[in-house]
Motif scaffolding. Structure first.
Motif, PDB file in Angstrom:
ATOM      1  N   SER A 247       1.156  -1.242   0.161  1.00  0.00           N
ATOM      2  CA  SER A 247       0.128   0.208   0.272  1.00  0.00           C
ATOM      3  C   SER A 247       1.333   1.439  -0.050  1.00  0.00           C
ATOM      4  CB  SER A 247      -0.318   0.242   1.469  1.00  0.00           C
ATOM      5  OG  SER A 247      -0.286   0.207   2.832  1.00  0.00           O
ATOM      6  N   GLY A 248      -0.120   2.758  -0.118  1.00  0.00           N
ATOM      7  CA  GLY A 248       0.849   3.200  -0.494  1.00  0.00           C
ATOM      8  C   GLY A 248       0.603   4.537  -0.084  1.00  0.00           C
ATOM      9  N   LYS A 249       0.728   6.070  -0.722  1.00  0.00           N
ATOM     10  CA  LYS A 249       0.901   7.176  -1.403  1.00  0.00           C
ATOM     11  C   LYS A 249       1.886   7.710  -2.470  1.00  0.00           C
ATOM     12  CE  LYS A 249      -1.366  11.601  -0.610  1.00  0.00           C
ATOM     13  NZ  LYS A 249      -2.033  11.811   0.239  1.00  0.00           N
ATOM     14  N   LEU A 250       1.589   8.274  -3.289  1.00  0.00           N
ATOM     15  CA  LEU A 250       2.250   8.262  -4.753  1.00  0.00           C
ATOM     16  C   LEU A 250       2.293   9.753  -4.610  1.00  0.00           C
ATOM     17  CD1 LEU A 250       1.946   5.527  -6.814  1.00  0.00           C
ATOM     18  CD2 LEU A 250       4.004   5.783  -5.200  1.00  0.00           C
ATOM     19  N   SER A 251       3.139  10.632  -4.916  1.00  0.00           N
ATOM     20  CA  SER A 251       2.912  12.207  -5.409  1.00  0.00           C
ATOM     21  C   SER A 251       2.378  11.997  -7.406  1.00  0.00           C
ATOM     22  CB  SER A 251       3.229  12.959  -5.393  1.00  0.00           C
ATOM     23  OG  SER A 251       5.251  12.000  -5.364  1.00  0.00           O
ATOM     24  N   ASN A 252       2.343  13.342  -7.819  1.00  0.00           N
ATOM     25  CA  ASN A 252       2.936  13.842  -9.028  1.00  0.00           C
ATOM     26  C   ASN A 252       1.945  12.235 -10.389  1.00  0.00           C
ATOM     27  OD1 ASN A 252       4.940  13.006  -8.715  1.00  0.00           O
ATOM     28  ND2 ASN A 252       5.595  13.949 -10.008  1.00  0.00           N
ATOM     29  N   TYR A 253       1.317  11.831 -10.118  1.00  0.00           N
ATOM     30  CA  TYR A 253       1.043  10.821 -10.704  1.00  0.00           C
ATOM     31  C   TYR A 253       0.014  10.848 -11.388  1.00  0.00           C
ATOM     32  CZ  TYR A 253      -3.295   9.398  -9.256  1.00  0.00           C
ATOM     33  OH  TYR A 253      -4.773   9.704  -8.876  1.00  0.00           O
ATOM     34  N   ASP A 254      -0.572  12.003 -11.514  1.00  0.00           N
ATOM     35  CA  ASP A 254      -2.256  12.677 -12.349  1.00  0.00           C
ATOM     36  C   ASP A 254      -1.816  13.076 -13.248  1.00  0.00           C
ATOM     37  OD1 ASP A 254      -0.986  14.309 -10.792  1.00  0.00           O
ATOM     38  OD2 ASP A 254      -3.056  15.169 -10.363  1.00  0.00           O
ATOM     39  N   SER A 255      -0.364  14.041 -13.423  1.00  0.00           N
ATOM     40  CA  SER A 255      -0.346  14.567 -14.245  1.00  0.00           C
ATOM     41  C   SER A 255       0.565  13.752 -15.569  1.00  0.00           C
ATOM     42  CB  SER A 255       1.084  16.176 -13.789  1.00  0.00           C
ATOM     43  OG  SER A 255       2.126  15.673 -13.207  1.00  0.00           O
ATOM     44  N   LEU A 256       1.420  13.279 -14.685  1.00  0.00           N
ATOM     45  CA  LEU A 256       2.298  12.354 -15.743  1.00  0.00           C
ATOM     46  C   LEU A 256       1.928  11.124 -16.130  1.00  0.00           C
ATOM     47  CD1 LEU A 256       5.652  12.762 -12.963  1.00  0.00           C
ATOM     48  CD2 LEU A 256       4.917  13.851 -15.559  1.00  0.00           C
ATOM     49  N   TRP A 257       0.987   9.749 -14.925  1.00  0.00           N
ATOM     50  CA  TRP A 257       0.565   8.651 -15.588  1.00  0.00           C
ATOM     51  C   TRP A 257      -0.711   8.950 -15.249  1.00  0.00           C
ATOM     52  CZ3 TRP A 257       4.825   7.055 -17.914  1.00  0.00           C
ATOM     53  CH2 TRP A 257       6.095   7.436 -17.026  1.00  0.00           C
ATOM     54  N   THR A 258      -1.692   7.399 -15.409  1.00  0.00           N
ATOM     55  CA  THR A 258      -2.635   7.146 -15.269  1.00  0.00           C
ATOM     56  C   THR A 258      -3.003   6.306 -13.837  1.00  0.00           C
ATOM     57  OG1 THR A 258      -2.446   4.745 -15.901  1.00  0.00           O
ATOM     58  CG2 THR A 258      -3.297   6.513 -17.795  1.00  0.00           C
ATOM     59  N   ASN A 259      -3.941   6.024 -13.668  1.00  0.00           N
ATOM     60  CA  ASN A 259      -4.337   6.163 -11.917  1.00  0.00           C
ATOM     61  C   ASN A 259      -4.061   4.404 -11.782  1.00  0.00           C
ATOM     62  OD1 ASN A 259      -6.626   4.920 -13.123  1.00  0.00           O
ATOM     63  ND2 ASN A 259      -8.093   6.017 -11.589  1.00  0.00           N
ATOM     64  N   GLU A 260      -3.629   3.553 -12.795  1.00  0.00           N
ATOM     65  CA  GLU A 260      -3.239   2.451 -12.968  1.00  0.00           C
ATOM     66  C   GLU A 260      -1.760   2.162 -12.440  1.00  0.00           C
ATOM     67  OE1 GLU A 260      -3.928   1.771 -16.781  1.00  0.00           O
ATOM     68  OE2 GLU A 260      -6.232   0.759 -16.217  1.00  0.00           O
TER      69      GLU A 260
END
Length: 128
Positions: A27-40
């Motif tokens: 589990s975890g929490k990621l930063s800036n994925y929305d601007s660079l990658w999809t949510n998968e």
């Protein structure tokens, strides 16, 4: 005869209980994925021969998950072996879930087994 069934139920409980309890959780929490990658997000094995450090195919993916709006995710299952194995956690790209990027990084490598409980915090790095 009743004691036989009682013993059988106890044995079955321990056998299935061990299978259910042997479960990994990432589990975890990621930063800036929305601007660079999809949510998968995907969990995959390395190629058995170690070839293709930065390459992958669909048959290497063993589990996947979805990140929420804040970047939280959770992947769990029983698909890892009991011994330690090298696995890759990576984000999918707009065009393909098989792209492993070096800049910015969209993946990390970990050594896990079926009993591992891991929390990942912000593994995306723009300047890695």
């Amino acid at each position: 005869m009743k004691t036989f069934y009682d013993k059988l139920i106890i044995v079955l409980f321990f056998l299935t209980g061990q299978w259910v309890l042997a479960q990994y959780e990432i589990s975890g929490k990621l930063s800036n994925y929305d601007s660079l990658w999809t949510n998968e997000i995907y969990l995959s094995y390395f190629a058995p021969d170690g070839y293709g450090y930065n390459m992958m195919s669909e048959d290497q993916i063993i589990n996947s998950g979805i990140l929420d709006e804040q970047g939280n995710f959770k992947i769990e299952g029983n698909s890892l072996p009991d011994h330690n194995s090298i696995v890759r956690l990576h984000l999918g790209g707009e065009k393909s879930k098989y792209i492993l990027s070096m800049r910015p990084v969209n993946h990390i490598h970990m050594i896990l087994n079926n009993q591992s409980k891991i929390y990942v915090d912000k593994f995306i790095s723009v300047y890695a």
